[in-house]
Design an enzyme around this catalytic site. Structure first.
Site, PDB file in Angstrom:
ATOM      1  N   SER A   1       0.816  -1.217   0.000  1.00 52.93           N
ATOM      2  CA  SER A   1       0.000   0.000   0.000  1.00 52.93           C
ATOM      3  C   SER A   1       0.845   1.261   0.000  1.00 52.93           C
ATOM      4  CB  SER A   1      -0.933   0.005   1.218  1.00 52.93           C
ATOM      5  OG  SER A   1      -1.885  -1.024   1.131  1.00 52.93           O
TER       6      SER A   1
ATOM      7  N   GLU B   1     -10.510   6.848   1.923  1.00 58.94           N
ATOM      8  CA  GLU B   1     -10.069   5.460   1.748  1.00 58.94           C
ATOM      9  C   GLU B   1     -11.006   4.475   2.425  1.00 58.94           C
ATOM     10  OE1 GLU B   1      -6.020   2.786   2.196  1.00 58.94           O
ATOM     11  OE2 GLU B   1      -6.599   4.065   3.884  1.00 58.94           O
TER      12      GLU B   1
END
Length: 591
Positions: free
Chosen positions: A142, A338
């Site tokens: 990520s 997110e």
């Protein structure tokens, strides 16, 4: 002579008719191979002229082809930057691959009794796909994925807006702030986790959460660059030894944020509701930390709605706050949202948790689309994933017989608790129980966890024995019980290299990210749409961050030597996450 009304291919027929006999004779001679040129030989200047004409035709054709390719490339990669005020919302579905969408779409159709052609809001805004590899691996993490979005550049796994040569890269959020935009970050994980960190901090490895926290509130090379942050991770902002604190030092980052950088702070659902329900305007800058670590999976959070806000609630509140704050401004805002825990459900191979996370993300996506349609300020929504997690397959061969072409969404629908929550319950029980006989523990697991939490009434003795004998593996074991009955397959507890989808509301230049593109192309589009100078921010960062890089704690300076320091391989972030959860379980057993 042709005139304005003459068809394009017309010629002077009368001249041709007047000379028809001579033309026919010439044509007849040519067909017989008996033209005058054949008999007498062509003059050298005629041959030269024909050669030059042929060469010119070749060059002209090549030029046209080159111009066509260039024009096509320009159409795909460049666009006229929009003028005037605008908003940009960038959404990241951490760990969500194409299979997650297929599974969630079918799950929703099943649970809501919908037709086979009823689709998610995301499906209606499908735009393209993104290639995800990092500079160090075909399988990204990520941190490298978010660096591609924030900086528009490839970097190594673990990098928080740092490049492979250990220099910082400016981010679109930092450049937007410098250009006068308001900025925000909304997540359901720890706000110092990789994705949000990559937009507002710069460290060598993602495990430097303590350093990320102080930079996010403003104690970094550029000062405060974020106006609103909602999410979890409260323990990263509280000093070691304090209630709920998990920092390795004694810095109270909440107090630092309030006293040194003017942040307003809220730390619970009750305080959030004053703004969520519209009773008060959100004062900026606003820091809202609603969980010690991560906000629970949506599957569990909905049963704790009085404690934790949802992703859609936080996103709607942030949109309203940033719109209000920019009412009188010539610039709009940049907001990153997110759906963080889609990734965690993938790591845990928990399909029941993941479908609820994707549904909540889809609801949030719709809320943003609705906001853009109602807003007086033009804006664009871009959404994508940093990578896929779990190697999800919406199918599973459960025995050696010929595979069945089906899977069972009812198994997921009947599940009322995540495998993570059930594992937490088991650890809490073990910490309080005075006797731990396997038989008694198996009875507790079946009657108190498996039946009420998973709606599994046929748990085998082998499954229950495994849970009782290996409580440290409880999360994986609970998830496996769900997956195998639903016939959902997984290939890893880590990430995969599959391409991920891009979604968008559309807007100026959005064709640049249509089709199959690099993840860095998404990052480049973000800066181009906002028309901000990320390169200037990179230059400023490199001037301020030397090889002896200050970690952003003014008054508490700590440095690291990025040139001479010898470090081993970075710990996998999911391992670190599970270690943090284990520590939390040992303290918080009141579940």
């Amino acid at each position: 002579m042709a005139n304005a009304t003459t068809p394009l291919l017309a010629d002077d027929r009368r001249d041709r008719d007047a000379n028809s006999n001579s033309l026919s004779d010439s044509e007849e001679d040519a067909l017989r191979g008996q033209s005058r040129a054949t008999h007498s030989g062509r003059s050298w200047h005629n041959r030269l002229r024909e050669a030059l004409l042929f060469a010119w035709a070749l060059l002209a054709t090549a030029g046209v082809l080159v111009l066509a390719v260039w024009a096509s490339h320009q159409q795909q990669t460049a666009f006229e930057k929009p003028a005037g005020k605008r908003n940009l919302i960038f959404m990241v579905s951490d760990g969500m691959g194409p299979a997650s969408l297929s599974m969630t779409r079918s799950f929703r159709q099943y649970t809501e009794g919908l037709e086979h052609d009823d689709i998610l809001t995301l499906d209606k805004h499908f735009w393209g796909s993104s290639r995800t590899r990092s500079s160090s691996s075909l399988v990204t993490d990520s941190a490298a994925g978010a660096t591609a979005f924030s900086c528009g550049m490839k970097s190594y796994n673990g990098a928080i807006s740092m490049l492979p040569d250990s220099t910082p890269c400016g981010t679109v959020l930092e450049a937007a702030k410098k250009a006068g935009y308001k900025t925000g970050l909304v997540v359901t994980t720890d706000i110092t986790d990789a994705t949000p960190a990559c937009f507002a901090s710069h460290v060598d490895v993602r495990q430097q959460n303590d350093d990320i926290a102080v930079q996010e509130v403003g104690n970094g090379p550029l000062g405060r660059v974020v106006d609103l942050m909602f999410g979890g991770g409260r323990c990263r902002f509280l000093p070691n030894g304090s209630e709920g604190g998990c920092r390795e030092d004694n810095i109270d980052v909440v107090e630092m944020a309030k006293n040194d950088y003017g942040w307003n702070y809220i730390g619970d659902r009750a305080a959030f509701d004053e703004f969520w329900e519209g009773e008060k305007e959100v004062p900026l800058p606003m820091l809202g930390l609603f969980a010690d670590t991560d906000i629970p999976f949506e599957l569990d959070r909905r049963n704790m709605n009085d404690i934790y806000p949802s992703l859609s609630e936080m996103a709607k509140t942030a949109l309203r706050a940033l719109e209000k704050a920019t009412e009188g401004s010539e610039q709009g805002f940049f907001l990153m949202i997110e759906g963080s825990r889609i990734d965690h459900a993938g790591h845990g191979n928990d399909p029941a948790a993941q479908v609820r996370e994707v549904l909540e993300y889809d609801s949030t996506f719709k809320a943003v689309i609705d906001f853009l349609e109602d807003s007086k300020t033009p804006g664009v929504l871009v959404a994508t994933s940093d990578h896929e997690t779990g190697g999800l397959a919406v199918a599973r061969q459960v025995n050696a017989n010929y595979p069945q072409y089906l899977w069972y969404p009812a198994v997921l629908a009947n599940t009322s608790s995540s495998s993570e929550y059930l594992a937490l319950r088991l650890h809490g029980h073990l910490s309080k129980a005075s006797e731990h006989s396997i038989d008694k523990l198996k009875k507790y697991i079946n009657e108190e966890l498996v039946i009420p939490g998973l709606s599994i009434y046929d748990a085998s003795d082998e499954e229950l024995t495994a849970l009782a004998s290996n409580p440290d593996q409880a999360q994986n074991l609970f998830a496996h019980m769900i997956s195998i009955r639903a016939q959902i397959g997984w290939s890893t507890h880590g990430h995969s290299a599959v391409d991920v989808n891009i979604y968008s509301s559309g807007g100026p230049g959005a064709d640049a990210i249509r089709g199959n593109v690099e993840n860095t192309d998404v990052g480049i589009y973000l800066r181009e749409y906002l028309n901000v100078d990320v390169d200037a921010v990179t230059k400023e960062l490199n001037e301020k961050m030397t090889s002896k890089r200050i970690l952003g704690m003014v008054g508490y300076e700590t440095t690291i030597d990025t040139v001479n320091e010898e470090t081993g391989p970075a710990e996998d972030h999911w391992v670190a996450h599970e270690e943090m959860e284990a520590q939390r379980m040992s303290v918080d057993t009141e579940v």
